[in-house]
Design an enzyme around this catalytic site. Structure first.
Site, PDB file in Angstrom:
ATOM      1  N   GLU A  22     119.188  44.966 -76.090  1.00 56.75           N
ATOM      2  CA  GLU A  22     118.469  44.539 -74.881  1.00 56.75           C
ATOM      3  C   GLU A  22     119.201  43.393 -74.189  1.00 56.75           C
ATOM      4  OE1 GLU A  22     114.645  44.077 -76.762  1.00 56.75           O
ATOM      5  OE2 GLU A  22     114.582  46.245 -77.040  1.00 56.75           O
TER       6      GLU A  22
ATOM      7  N   ASN B 224     111.805  41.144 -85.195  1.00 51.43           N
ATOM      8  CA  ASN B 224     112.234  40.677 -83.878  1.00 51.43           C
ATOM      9  C   ASN B 224     111.039  40.817 -82.950  1.00 51.43           C
ATOM     10  OD1 ASN B 224     113.393  40.240 -81.386  1.00 51.43           O
ATOM     11  ND2 ASN B 224     114.558  42.164 -81.344  1.00 51.43           N
ATOM     12  N   TRP B 225     110.405  39.694 -82.658  1.00 53.66           N
ATOM     13  CA  TRP B 225     109.166  39.746 -81.860  1.00 53.66           C
ATOM     14  C   TRP B 225     109.453  39.981 -80.378  1.00 53.66           C
ATOM     15  CZ3 TRP B 225     105.634  35.176 -83.975  1.00 53.66           C
ATOM     16  CH2 TRP B 225     105.358  35.407 -85.325  1.00 53.66           C
ATOM     17  N   LYS B 226     110.710  39.895 -79.993  1.00 50.28           N
ATOM     18  CA  LYS B 226     111.109  40.032 -78.583  1.00 50.28           C
ATOM     19  C   LYS B 226     110.274  39.071 -77.722  1.00 50.28           C
ATOM     20  CE  LYS B 226     112.247  44.783 -79.583  1.00 50.28           C
ATOM     21  NZ  LYS B 226     112.750  46.021 -79.064  1.00 50.28           N
TER      22      LYS B 226
ATOM     23  N   GLY C 234     112.382  51.135 -79.985  1.00 50.17           N
ATOM     24  CA  GLY C 234     111.138  51.154 -79.207  1.00 50.17           C
ATOM     25  C   GLY C 234     110.747  52.516 -78.687  1.00 50.17           C
TER      26      GLY C 234
ATOM     27  N   GLU D 227     121.666  49.443 -84.893  1.00 56.08           N
ATOM     28  CA  GLU D 227     120.470  49.810 -84.139  1.00 56.08           C
ATOM     29  C   GLU D 227     120.842  50.852 -83.089  1.00 56.08           C
ATOM     30  OE1 GLU D 227     117.262  46.685 -84.300  1.00 56.08           O
ATOM     31  OE2 GLU D 227     118.585  46.015 -82.732  1.00 56.08           O
TER      32      GLU D 227
ATOM     33  N   GLY E 233     111.226  45.764 -84.574  1.00 54.72           N
ATOM     34  CA  GLY E 233     110.649  45.243 -83.334  1.00 54.72           C
ATOM     35  C   GLY E 233     109.144  45.448 -83.320  1.00 54.72           C
ATOM     36  N   GLY E 234     108.707  46.564 -82.750  1.00 55.07           N
ATOM     37  CA  GLY E 234     107.272  46.827 -82.552  1.00 55.07           C
ATOM     38  C   GLY E 234     106.433  46.613 -83.805  1.00 55.07           C
TER      39      GLY E 234
ATOM     40  N   HIS F  67     121.870  41.891 -79.489  1.00 52.44           N
ATOM     41  CA  HIS F  67     120.834  42.941 -79.455  1.00 52.44           C
ATOM     42  C   HIS F  67     121.077  43.802 -78.209  1.00 52.44           C
ATOM     43  CE1 HIS F  67     116.954  44.914 -79.088  1.00 52.44           C
ATOM     44  NE2 HIS F  67     116.747  44.603 -80.368  1.00 52.44           N
TER      45      HIS F  67
ATOM     46  N   SER G 177     112.654  51.808 -84.472  1.00 54.89           N
ATOM     47  CA  SER G 177     111.383  52.485 -84.795  1.00 54.89           C
ATOM     48  C   SER G 177     111.109  52.567 -86.288  1.00 54.89           C
ATOM     49  CB  SER G 177     111.339  53.870 -84.131  1.00 54.89           C
ATOM     50  OG  SER G 177     111.395  53.738 -82.725  1.00 54.89           O
TER      51      SER G 177
HETATM   52  C1  PEP Z   1     114.523  45.983 -82.267  1.00 56.52           C
HETATM   53  O1  PEP Z   1     114.049  45.425 -81.305  1.00 56.52           O
HETATM   54  O2  PEP Z   1     115.493  45.484 -82.804  1.00 56.52           O
HETATM   55  C2  PEP Z   1     113.902  47.213 -82.743  1.00 56.52           C
HETATM   56  C3  PEP Z   1     114.487  47.872 -83.696  1.00 56.52           C
HETATM   57  O3  PEP Z   1     112.733  47.598 -82.134  1.00 56.52           O
HETATM   58  P1  PEP Z   1     111.732  48.749 -82.644  1.00 56.52           P
HETATM   59  O4  PEP Z   1     111.503  48.519 -84.113  1.00 56.52           O
HETATM   60  O5  PEP Z   1     110.481  48.543 -81.841  1.00 56.52           O
HETATM   61  O6  PEP Z   1     112.386  50.056 -82.385  1.00 56.52           O
END
Ligand code: PEP
Length: 254
Positions: free
Chosen positions: A103, A12-14, A177, A171, A238-239, A101, A217
């Site tokens: 966010e 997920n590049w956000k 994040g 999640e 994500g990251g 999600h 994470s």
């Molecule tokens: C996400 O955005 O779905 C996520 C899990 O982010 P991260 O891996 O950065 O925690």
């Protein structure tokens, strides 16, 4: 016999990256995939920002990498400025849409009912929906991890959900994040709960086949132990999906 579920490694590049970054990241992943000697044990998916879908789809064409949207609207079209329909995602060449999600639940006040409607729109367009759920730190500390996830799952699960058209992503919001990852025991406990709830909702056979991703994470250093858990069928990342080394490192942990 336990169902065999193909691991899904989803990025997920956000709201990150410009056109040139998207091309080079997707292109480099495509090169890695095409160098594999046999069919990988994982399915790889990247979900770039909507405006970068075109360049990313071009960069991964024929490389065995699926592309998805980070969201879709519940309606098929109309006066919804700035939104993206599931049918448009499908017409571009996407296979998946992430819905719910945390966010989006926070930034756009999305409710379980809205998430469910989006997942159903994704299905109608021929996409698989990745339905995200997860508790906040406050809810975990109040002993409400199970009840929160049960409620979100029940409210967000689309009608007609099957293992083919739906993936669940657990999640924990406190892990997204933040660099704080759920312990294997914490992840497995919630994943097993989700599978049991799915069994009650859609039947045991379908629940046994449905993939449940962990997100929060996930990195190359912690992926192997999470992906080895009996009810963890991949990661929503994500990251660490923003660099080739990290995202590929996670895929290699499979
Ligand atoms: C996400 O955005 O779905 C996520 C899990 O982010 P991260 O891996 O950065 O925690």
């Amino acid at each position: 016999m336990a169902a065999k579920r193909r691991i899904l490694i989803a990025g997920n590049w956000k709201m990150n990256g410009l056109k040139k970054d998207a091309r080079s990241l997707a292109g480099a992943l495509g090169t890695k995939m095409s160098k594999l000697k046999s069919k990988p044990e994982f399915e790889m998916l990247v979900c770039p920002p909507a405006a970068l879908l075109g360049p990313v789809l071009d960069a991964v064409k024929g490389k065995g990498i699926a592309v998805g949207g980070q969201d879709c609207h519940a309606n098929e079209g109309g006066a919804h400025t700035g939104d993206t329909s599931a049918a448009l995602l499908k017409s571009m060449g996407c296979k998946y849409a992430i819905v719910g999600h945390s966010e989006r639940r926070t930034d756009h006040a999305e409710t379980d009912a809205m998430v469910k409607a989006k997942a159903e729109a994704a299905h109608k367009a021929g996409l698989s929906a990745i339905v995200c759920i997860g508790e906040t730190l406050k809810q975990r500390e109040a002993g409400r991890t199970k009840s929160t996830n049960k409620k979100q799952l029940a409210g967000s699960l689309p009608e007609g959900a099957t293992a083919r058209n739906t993936v669940i992503a657990y999640e924990p919001v406190w892990a997204i994040g933040t660099g704080k990852v759920a312990t294997p025991a914490q992840a497995q406990e919630v994943h097993a709960l989700i599978r049991a709830e799915l069994a009650a909702a859609i039947g045991e056979a379908e629940a046994a086949k449905m993939r449940i991703l962990y997100g929060g994470s996930m990195k190359p250093g912690n992926a192997a132990e999470l992906l080895a858990l009996p009810d963890v069928d991949g990661g929503l990342i994500g990251g660490a999906s923003l660099t080739v080394a990290d995202f590929w490192g996670i895929a290699q942990a499979v």
